[in-house]
Design an enzyme around this catalytic site. Structure first.
Site, PDB file in Angstrom:
ATOM      1  N   PHE A 118       2.401  -1.017   1.565  1.00  0.00           N
ATOM      2  CA  PHE A 118       1.893  -2.138   0.785  1.00  0.00           C
ATOM      3  C   PHE A 118       1.889  -1.799  -0.700  1.00  0.00           C
ATOM      4  CE2 PHE A 118      -1.401  -4.841  -1.089  1.00  0.00           C
ATOM      5  CZ  PHE A 118      -0.953  -6.079  -0.647  1.00  0.00           C
ATOM      6  N   GLU A 119       2.323  -2.755  -1.515  1.00  0.00           N
ATOM      7  CA  GLU A 119       2.363  -2.586  -2.970  1.00  0.00           C
ATOM      8  C   GLU A 119       0.973  -2.813  -3.536  1.00  0.00           C
ATOM      9  OE1 GLU A 119       3.483  -1.284  -6.086  1.00  0.00           O
ATOM     10  OE2 GLU A 119       5.360  -1.893  -5.115  1.00  0.00           O
TER      11      GLU A 119
ATOM     12  N   GLU B 124      -1.178  -3.954  -9.177  1.00  0.00           N
ATOM     13  CA  GLU B 124      -1.170  -5.401  -9.387  1.00  0.00           C
ATOM     14  C   GLU B 124      -0.384  -5.823 -10.622  1.00  0.00           C
ATOM     15  OE1 GLU B 124      -5.234  -4.554  -7.432  1.00  0.00           O
ATOM     16  OE2 GLU B 124      -4.263  -3.805  -9.251  1.00  0.00           O
TER      17      GLU B 124
ATOM     18  N   GLU C   3      -4.422 -12.176  -1.803  1.00  0.00           N
ATOM     19  CA  GLU C   3      -3.892 -10.947  -2.401  1.00  0.00           C
ATOM     20  C   GLU C   3      -4.405 -10.845  -3.839  1.00  0.00           C
ATOM     21  OE1 GLU C   3       0.101  -9.488  -1.285  1.00  0.00           O
ATOM     22  OE2 GLU C   3       0.359 -11.436  -0.326  1.00  0.00           O
ATOM     23  N   SER C   4      -5.665 -10.434  -3.959  1.00  0.00           N
ATOM     24  CA  SER C   4      -6.327 -10.082  -5.218  1.00  0.00           C
ATOM     25  C   SER C   4      -7.224 -11.179  -5.776  1.00  0.00           C
ATOM     26  CB  SER C   4      -5.334  -9.537  -6.235  1.00  0.00           C
ATOM     27  OG  SER C   4      -4.771  -8.325  -5.760  1.00  0.00           O
TER      28      SER C   4
ATOM     29  N   CYS D  33      -1.548  -8.496  -6.122  1.00  0.00           N
ATOM     30  CA  CYS D  33      -0.863  -7.298  -5.633  1.00  0.00           C
ATOM     31  C   CYS D  33       0.272  -7.711  -4.700  1.00  0.00           C
ATOM     32  CB  CYS D  33      -1.860  -6.378  -4.932  1.00  0.00           C
ATOM     33  SG  CYS D  33      -2.785  -7.184  -3.603  1.00  0.00           S
TER      34      CYS D  33
ATOM     35  N   SER E 292     -11.135  -5.974  -1.068  1.00  0.00           N
ATOM     36  CA  SER E 292     -11.235  -6.508  -2.424  1.00  0.00           C
ATOM     37  C   SER E 292     -12.673  -6.902  -2.704  1.00  0.00           C
ATOM     38  CB  SER E 292     -10.345  -7.748  -2.600  1.00  0.00           C
ATOM     39  OG  SER E 292      -8.977  -7.424  -2.550  1.00  0.00           O
TER      40      SER E 292
ATOM     41  N   HIS F 275      -9.697  -3.388  -5.991  1.00  0.00           N
ATOM     42  CA  HIS F 275      -8.794  -3.649  -4.871  1.00  0.00           C
ATOM     43  C   HIS F 275      -8.332  -2.317  -4.295  1.00  0.00           C
ATOM     44  CE1 HIS F 275      -8.790  -7.839  -6.026  1.00  0.00           C
ATOM     45  NE2 HIS F 275      -8.599  -7.441  -7.270  1.00  0.00           N
TER      46      HIS F 275
ATOM     47  N   GLU G 293      -4.002   2.982   3.242  1.00  0.00           N
ATOM     48  CA  GLU G 293      -3.052   3.732   4.058  1.00  0.00           C
ATOM     49  C   GLU G 293      -2.730   5.074   3.415  1.00  0.00           C
ATOM     50  OE1 GLU G 293      -1.432  -0.578   4.510  1.00  0.00           O
ATOM     51  OE2 GLU G 293      -2.725   0.515   3.124  1.00  0.00           O
TER      52      GLU G 293
END
Length: 370
Positions: A28-29, A32, A85-86, A100, A249, A262, A266
């Site tokens: 996962f990226e 952000e 996502e954020s 993100c 988050s 955030h 992993e």
């Protein structure tokens, strides 16, 4: 992989995830993208500014980037939204959108500009910034490369300027900013951002769940167990989200201040980010509090220094502002960037790497003023 033909994209691959293993199916990226649009208030601008808009307007903005609003908290000064996502923050004179993953953040620029126009305001300042991506080959649309991001931003804001803060082959930030300030005014904004890699495994285990958990007793247990309750204490209005199967988050607001955190837990790509606009003469207490939660292997800290802000006055008077190496004896400063990116406005960024056991001490930052 076509973006890899772009030399800047190739450079951006270096250094963000030190132990990247392509065998991992899911990466996962975490780092952000951040977009801030500041509105100039003129004769005829709605008295409530951007706060005059209801949620439908911001939902359309979020729809444009294929995300959705999960929760919201309001006070007199800020509307805070936790997204899929954020985060999104809306204030009377500005919008801050932080996303993100592979979210195509720049796709919402026209809708934000429309929101400014609808309340009879004018776009005065725009900044787009991101840390170098961990997995840039997975980005989409205008974010496939810095060149594409630059091209897209220039199409919206032709007079804007791009900058890179830090070594291109390691931890660095890309910034594009546009300024249309008509007359000088008090400039006292504050922004402190941190990006952290290689998080403490004893902490990351808390940010896994077999179901999505909105703000409630279960997320309160997570905050207490990890020490986040010390960073976001009872003086803040907060809302958080534990993702399934992992990730977390939290947004918090207090008066006109915000904090947002955030977390990607992993092991092979563990990452956390922190940002606040809290004013301070020295940020060491804040930064040390965040480091106690995550104990990262390395981190970058970036401070935007406006001339009339508390930290700006401290910096220009020769005082320390809390990002200097003497505050972090367990880390070695590997690079420092100082840049006056527009007259009177400075940015200071430092990269830190944890020292080997038995080598704790104080060091001066290497690198250069740019």
């Amino acid at each position: 992989m076509s973006s890899c033909k772009d030399s800047l994209s190739l450079m951006a691959m270096w250094g963000s995830i030190a132990r990247f293993d392509p065998k991992h199916e899911r990466s996962f990226e975490g780092p952000e993208k951040r977009l801030e649009v500041i509105m100039r208030v003129v004769d005829g601008t709605h008295v409530s500014g951007l706060l005059a808009h209801d949620d439908d307007v911001w939902q359309k903005v979020i729809d444009a980037i294929c995300a959705h609003i999960v929760s919201r908290e309001f006070n007199e000064y800020i509307r805070s939204y936790v997204l899929s996502e954020s985060s999104l923050f809306v204030m009377k004179d500005r919008v801050i959108l932080i996303t993100c993953g592979t979210i195509t953040l720049l796709n919402c620029v026209p809708l934000i500009c429309e929101a400014v126009s609808t309340v009879c305001g004018e776009v005065e300042w725009v900044s787009f910034m991101h840390k170098n991506y961990s997995f840039p080959w997975e980005q989409k649309g205008p974010h496939l490369s810095m060149a594409e991001e630059f091209k897209t931003l220039r199409s919206h804001f032709p007079s804007g300027q791009p900058f890179i803060f830090g070594p291109i082959d390691s931890d660095h930030y890309f910034l594009y900013f546009h300024s249309d300030v008509v007359q000088p005014s008090c400039s006292d904004d504050a922004q402190l951002s941190m990006t952290m890699y290689g998080l403490d495994r004893n902490q990351t285990k808390h940010w896994y769940s077999d179901k999505m958990l909105p703000t409630g007793p279960e997320t309160a247990v997570i905050r207490e167990a990890t020490g986040l309750s010390e960073v976001v204490d009872d003086s803040w209005i907060l809302h958080d989200l534990q993702y399934e199967p992992c990730g977390y988050s939290i947004n918090a607001i207090r008066g006109s201040e915000y904090q947002t955190i955030h977390i990607t837990p992993e092991e092979h790509c563990s990452f956390a980010s922190y940002e606040t606009n809290t004013c301070a003469l020295n940020y060491s207490k804040c930064i040390c509090g965040v480091l106690r939660v995550f104990d990262p292997e390395r981190f970058s800290v970036i401070v935007f220094i406006d001339p009339d802000s508390a930290v700006g006055k401290s910096y220009h008077s020769g005082g320390t502002i809390g990002v200097e190496p003497e505050y972090y004896p367990n880390y070695e400063a590997h690079h420092r960037t100082v840049n006056e990116y527009t007259p009177g406005h400075w940015v200071l960024k430092v990269n830190y790497v944890k020292r080997a056991v038995g080598t704790v001490g104080t060091s001066a930052a290497s690198g250069a003023k740019e």
